[in-house]
Design a protein around this motif. Structure first.
Motif, PDB file in Angstrom:
ATOM      1  N   GLY A  65      -8.763   2.068  12.080  1.00 32.49           N
ATOM      2  CA  GLY A  65      -9.174   3.143  11.448  1.00 32.49           C
ATOM      3  C   GLY A  65      -8.687   3.313   9.906  1.00 32.49           C
ATOM      4  N   GLU A  66      -8.224   2.130   9.491  1.00 39.23           N
ATOM      5  CA  GLU A  66      -7.800   2.204   7.955  1.00 39.23           C
ATOM      6  C   GLU A  66      -8.006   0.844   7.317  1.00 39.23           C
ATOM      7  OE1 GLU A  66      -3.387   2.654   6.439  1.00 39.23           O
ATOM      8  OE2 GLU A  66      -4.209   4.790   7.142  1.00 39.23           O
ATOM      9  N   ASN A  67      -8.263   0.895   5.870  1.00 34.94           N
ATOM     10  CA  ASN A  67      -8.802  -0.318   5.557  1.00 34.94           C
ATOM     11  C   ASN A  67      -8.095  -0.402   4.155  1.00 34.94           C
ATOM     12  OD1 ASN A  67     -10.041  -2.809   4.739  1.00 34.94           O
ATOM     13  ND2 ASN A  67     -11.893  -1.595   3.649  1.00 34.94           N
ATOM     14  N   LYS A  68      -6.837  -0.049   4.228  1.00 34.44           N
ATOM     15  CA  LYS A  68      -5.852  -0.025   2.772  1.00 34.44           C
ATOM     16  C   LYS A  68      -5.158  -1.416   2.924  1.00 34.44           C
ATOM     17  CE  LYS A  68      -5.915   4.934   2.210  1.00 34.44           C
ATOM     18  NZ  LYS A  68      -5.045   6.076   2.012  1.00 34.44           N
ATOM     19  N   ALA A  69      -4.699  -1.862   1.790  1.00 38.68           N
ATOM     20  CA  ALA A  69      -3.720  -2.749   1.573  1.00 38.68           C
ATOM     21  C   ALA A  69      -2.324  -2.301   2.204  1.00 38.68           C
ATOM     22  CB  ALA A  69      -3.510  -3.118   0.089  1.00 38.68           C
ATOM     23  N   ASP A  70      -2.197  -1.138   2.535  1.00 40.27           N
ATOM     24  CA  ASP A  70      -0.994  -0.450   3.134  1.00 40.27           C
ATOM     25  C   ASP A  70      -1.022  -0.984   4.434  1.00 40.27           C
ATOM     26  OD1 ASP A  70      -1.902   1.233   0.762  1.00 40.27           O
ATOM     27  OD2 ASP A  70       0.069   2.043   1.072  1.00 40.27           O
ATOM     28  N   SER A  71      -2.250  -0.778   5.079  1.00 40.32           N
ATOM     29  CA  SER A  71      -2.278  -1.075   6.572  1.00 40.32           C
ATOM     30  C   SER A  71      -2.099  -2.841   6.943  1.00 40.32           C
ATOM     31  CB  SER A  71      -3.568  -0.482   6.979  1.00 40.32           C
ATOM     32  OG  SER A  71      -4.745  -1.162   6.252  1.00 40.32           O
ATOM     33  N   ASP A  72      -2.745  -3.583   5.720  1.00 42.76           N
ATOM     34  CA  ASP A  72      -2.424  -5.080   5.655  1.00 42.76           C
ATOM     35  C   ASP A  72      -0.973  -5.126   5.899  1.00 42.76           C
ATOM     36  OD1 ASP A  72      -5.269  -5.324   5.731  1.00 42.76           O
ATOM     37  OD2 ASP A  72      -5.319  -6.012   3.563  1.00 42.76           O
ATOM     38  N   CYS A  73      -0.235  -4.506   4.897  1.00 41.55           N
ATOM     39  CA  CYS A  73       1.005  -4.731   4.870  1.00 41.55           C
ATOM     40  C   CYS A  73       2.009  -4.333   6.059  1.00 41.55           C
ATOM     41  CB  CYS A  73       1.768  -4.140   3.466  1.00 41.55           C
ATOM     42  SG  CYS A  73       3.314  -4.370   3.192  1.00 41.55           S
ATOM     43  N   ALA A  75       0.923  -4.363   8.897  1.00 42.51           N
ATOM     44  CA  ALA A  75       0.830  -5.427   9.983  1.00 42.51           C
ATOM     45  C   ALA A  75       1.677  -6.581   9.917  1.00 42.51           C
ATOM     46  CB  ALA A  75      -0.614  -5.617  10.163  1.00 42.51           C
ATOM     47  N   LEU A  76       1.805  -7.059   8.741  1.00 45.66           N
ATOM     48  CA  LEU A  76       2.789  -8.184   8.319  1.00 45.66           C
ATOM     49  C   LEU A  76       4.196  -7.817   8.547  1.00 45.66           C
ATOM     50  CD1 LEU A  76       0.938  -9.366   5.269  1.00 45.66           C
ATOM     51  CD2 LEU A  76       1.157 -10.862   7.410  1.00 45.66           C
ATOM     52  N   ALA A  77       4.395  -6.500   8.008  1.00 48.57           N
ATOM     53  CA  ALA A  77       5.850  -6.059   8.226  1.00 48.57           C
ATOM     54  C   ALA A  77       6.201  -5.862   9.678  1.00 48.57           C
ATOM     55  CB  ALA A  77       5.910  -4.604   7.668  1.00 48.57           C
ATOM     56  N   LEU A 186       4.661  -5.952   0.177  1.00 49.40           N
ATOM     57  CA  LEU A 186       5.606  -6.417   1.014  1.00 49.40           C
ATOM     58  C   LEU A 186       7.245  -6.733   0.340  1.00 49.40           C
ATOM     59  CD1 LEU A 186       3.657  -9.416   2.715  1.00 49.40           C
ATOM     60  CD2 LEU A 186       4.954  -7.526   4.001  1.00 49.40           C
ATOM     61  N   SER A 187       7.041  -6.905  -1.049  1.00 51.41           N
ATOM     62  CA  SER A 187       8.356  -6.921  -1.930  1.00 51.41           C
ATOM     63  C   SER A 187       9.148  -5.729  -1.803  1.00 51.41           C
ATOM     64  CB  SER A 187       7.974  -7.548  -3.485  1.00 51.41           C
ATOM     65  OG  SER A 187       7.362  -6.451  -4.237  1.00 51.41           O
ATOM     66  N   TYR A 188       8.561  -4.482  -1.453  1.00 48.74           N
ATOM     67  CA  TYR A 188       9.041  -3.081  -1.519  1.00 48.74           C
ATOM     68  C   TYR A 188       9.959  -2.900  -0.014  1.00 48.74           C
ATOM     69  CZ  TYR A 188       5.967  -1.810  -5.291  1.00 48.74           C
ATOM     70  OH  TYR A 188       5.529  -1.542  -6.541  1.00 48.74           O
ATOM     71  N   TYR A 189       9.075  -3.708   0.785  1.00 44.17           N
ATOM     72  CA  TYR A 189      10.014  -3.740   2.106  1.00 44.17           C
ATOM     73  C   TYR A 189      11.039  -4.873   2.212  1.00 44.17           C
ATOM     74  CZ  TYR A 189       6.061  -1.601   4.899  1.00 44.17           C
ATOM     75  OH  TYR A 189       5.163  -0.685   5.549  1.00 44.17           O
ATOM     76  N   GLY A 190      10.983  -5.593   1.355  1.00 43.81           N
ATOM     77  CA  GLY A 190      11.990  -6.674   1.208  1.00 43.81           C
ATOM     78  C   GLY A 190      11.812  -7.829   2.159  1.00 43.81           C
ATOM     79  N   TYR A 191      10.486  -7.922   2.328  1.00 39.82           N
ATOM     80  CA  TYR A 191       9.959  -9.085   3.150  1.00 39.82           C
ATOM     81  C   TYR A 191       9.283 -10.210   2.488  1.00 39.82           C
ATOM     82  CZ  TYR A 191      11.270  -6.310   7.160  1.00 39.82           C
ATOM     83  OH  TYR A 191      11.958  -5.302   8.297  1.00 39.82           O
ATOM     84  N   ASP A 192       8.942 -10.088   1.192  1.00 40.71           N
ATOM     85  CA  ASP A 192       8.150 -11.263   0.531  1.00 40.71           C
ATOM     86  C   ASP A 192       8.981 -12.469   0.861  1.00 40.71           C
ATOM     87  OD1 ASP A 192      10.128  -9.750  -0.954  1.00 40.71           O
ATOM     88  OD2 ASP A 192       9.877 -11.085  -2.664  1.00 40.71           O
ATOM     89  N   LYS A 193      10.077 -12.810   0.891  1.00 41.82           N
ATOM     90  CA  LYS A 193      10.746 -13.990   1.360  1.00 41.82           C
ATOM     91  C   LYS A 193      10.205 -14.589   2.544  1.00 41.82           C
ATOM     92  CE  LYS A 193      14.843 -12.314   3.461  1.00 41.82           C
ATOM     93  NZ  LYS A 193      16.257 -12.189   3.350  1.00 41.82           N
ATOM     94  N   TYR A 194       9.736 -14.092   3.406  1.00 46.84           N
ATOM     95  CA  TYR A 194       9.027 -14.603   4.573  1.00 46.84           C
ATOM     96  C   TYR A 194       7.691 -14.900   4.517  1.00 46.84           C
ATOM     97  CZ  TYR A 194      13.525 -12.689   6.640  1.00 46.84           C
ATOM     98  OH  TYR A 194      14.783 -12.597   6.960  1.00 46.84           O
ATOM     99  N   VAL A 195       6.953 -14.540   3.487  1.00 41.95           N
ATOM    100  CA  VAL A 195       5.474 -14.770   3.119  1.00 41.95           C
ATOM    101  C   VAL A 195       5.318 -15.718   2.272  1.00 41.95           C
ATOM    102  CG1 VAL A 195       3.337 -13.686   2.666  1.00 41.95           C
ATOM    103  CG2 VAL A 195       4.958 -12.358   4.016  1.00 41.95           C
ATOM    104  N   SER A 196       4.600 -16.711   2.652  1.00 42.28           N
ATOM    105  CA  SER A 196       3.797 -17.795   1.701  1.00 42.28           C
ATOM    106  C   SER A 196       2.171 -17.419   1.543  1.00 42.28           C
ATOM    107  CB  SER A 196       4.051 -19.019   1.734  1.00 42.28           C
ATOM    108  OG  SER A 196       4.091 -19.469   2.998  1.00 42.28           O
TER     109      SER A 196
END
Length: 293
Positions: A65-73, A75-77, A186-196
């Motif tokens: 029910g949501e299509n924003k980049a926030d919801s993508d983030c 799910a990844l987080a 994701l960088s705001y979460y501090g999780y960008d280091k786990y993503v490529s």
């Protein structure tokens, strides 16, 4: 296979379509967005999976029910947090976007069997074979060069900038813009280091419409988690809502944890009740209460 009435029965290959059907049936009037989690068995029977488990346990979550980049983030987080909670320290989530490769194919003008063959070659990371196949189709030299550079578009956020310099059309621009937003969040979460990023990624499920991702760690040769955005799937069951989700392959995860010597903490405080025969009833009451607690 078939039941006694001749109906076709299918063992589910993954959990997302059943979740989509369930949401359209039981959450038709629900206020969106909704978040669900699940655990269940999936089955794959294919010659490509020789020597691998054909039945697997999958656990996962869906945000509908949501299509924003926030919801993508989000799910990844959650994916990253789940793997961290399991004790994994060295893992990587590879992120791509279904529209990027679709945009490239759109530029070639190919369709039908030719498109399917190029998709298959890209999915198998057979870039030499793909280059040869495109040459035989007479694809423009500049465009063919972009396909040849796909293996280089793997790495940190810089690959998004590199891709922008190579080619542009509506689908590609939307894909790259979305990936930039997700990476920033994701960088705001501090999780960008786990993503490529892997812009050569091709959706292995035809219902993926946006970001697609897979998680890898050492100790297993296959992805321990896969996921992506599927904005058109639930609509096929009667409710038009955008969605994203992921599934963790529990068997592969446990194999990786075992090979990485990660202990699974189990809280165990055994209680032994000793009693005389004349107070057996009271002892059983006490034992029952401990079990309930």
């Amino acid at each position: 296979f078939f039941d006694r009435e001749g109906n076709t029965l299918v063992l589910r290959p993954d959990m997302t379509p059943p979740i989509a059907r369930c949401v359209s049936k039981y959450y038709m009037e629900e206020k969106m967005p909704i978040r669900l989690c699940y655990a269940g068995q999936t089955f794959i029977n294919s010659a490509e999976h020789q020597g691998k488990l054909k039945e697997r346990t999958q656990i996962g979550a869906e945000l509908l029910g949501e299509n924003k980049a926030d919801s993508d983030c989000e799910a990844l987080a959650i994916t990253i947090e789940a793997l961290l909670d399991c004790g994994l320290k060295e893992f990587q989530i590879e992120v791509g976007h279904a529209l990027f490769f679709e945009g490239l194919l759109e530029e070639t003008g190919i369709s039908g069997e030719d498109e399917e063959e190029v998709r298959k070659l890209a999915e198998n990371k057979n870039f030499f074979g793909m280059e040869e196949y495109l040459s035989n189709l007479g694809i423009d030299g500049k465009l063919k060069e972009i396909f040849r550079k796909l293996p280089e578009l793997i790495g940190s956020g810089e690959v998004i900038s590199q891709a922008k310099q190579l080619i542009s059309n509506d689908k590609i621009d939307r894909a790259l813009s979305r990936l930039e937003k997700v990476y920033r969040l994701l960088s705001y979460y501090g999780y960008d280091k786990y993503v490529s990023f892997d812009l050569s990624t091709v959706a292995n499920r035809n219902y993926y419409t946006g970001i697609i991702f897979a998680g890898y760690t050492y100790g297993t040769g296959d992805a321990i988690v896969t996921g992506g955005r599927y904005d058109n799937l639930v609509k096929q069951f009667g409710k038009d809502i955008p969605s994203i989700g992921f599934g963790i392959d529990l068997d592969r995860l446990l194999m990786a944890m075992s090979r990485q010597k990660i202990d699974i903490p189990v809280e165990c405080n055994p209680i032994l009740i000793l009693y005389e025969n004349n107070i057996q009833r009271e002892a059983i009451d006490m034992a029952s209460q401990y079990r309930k607690d």
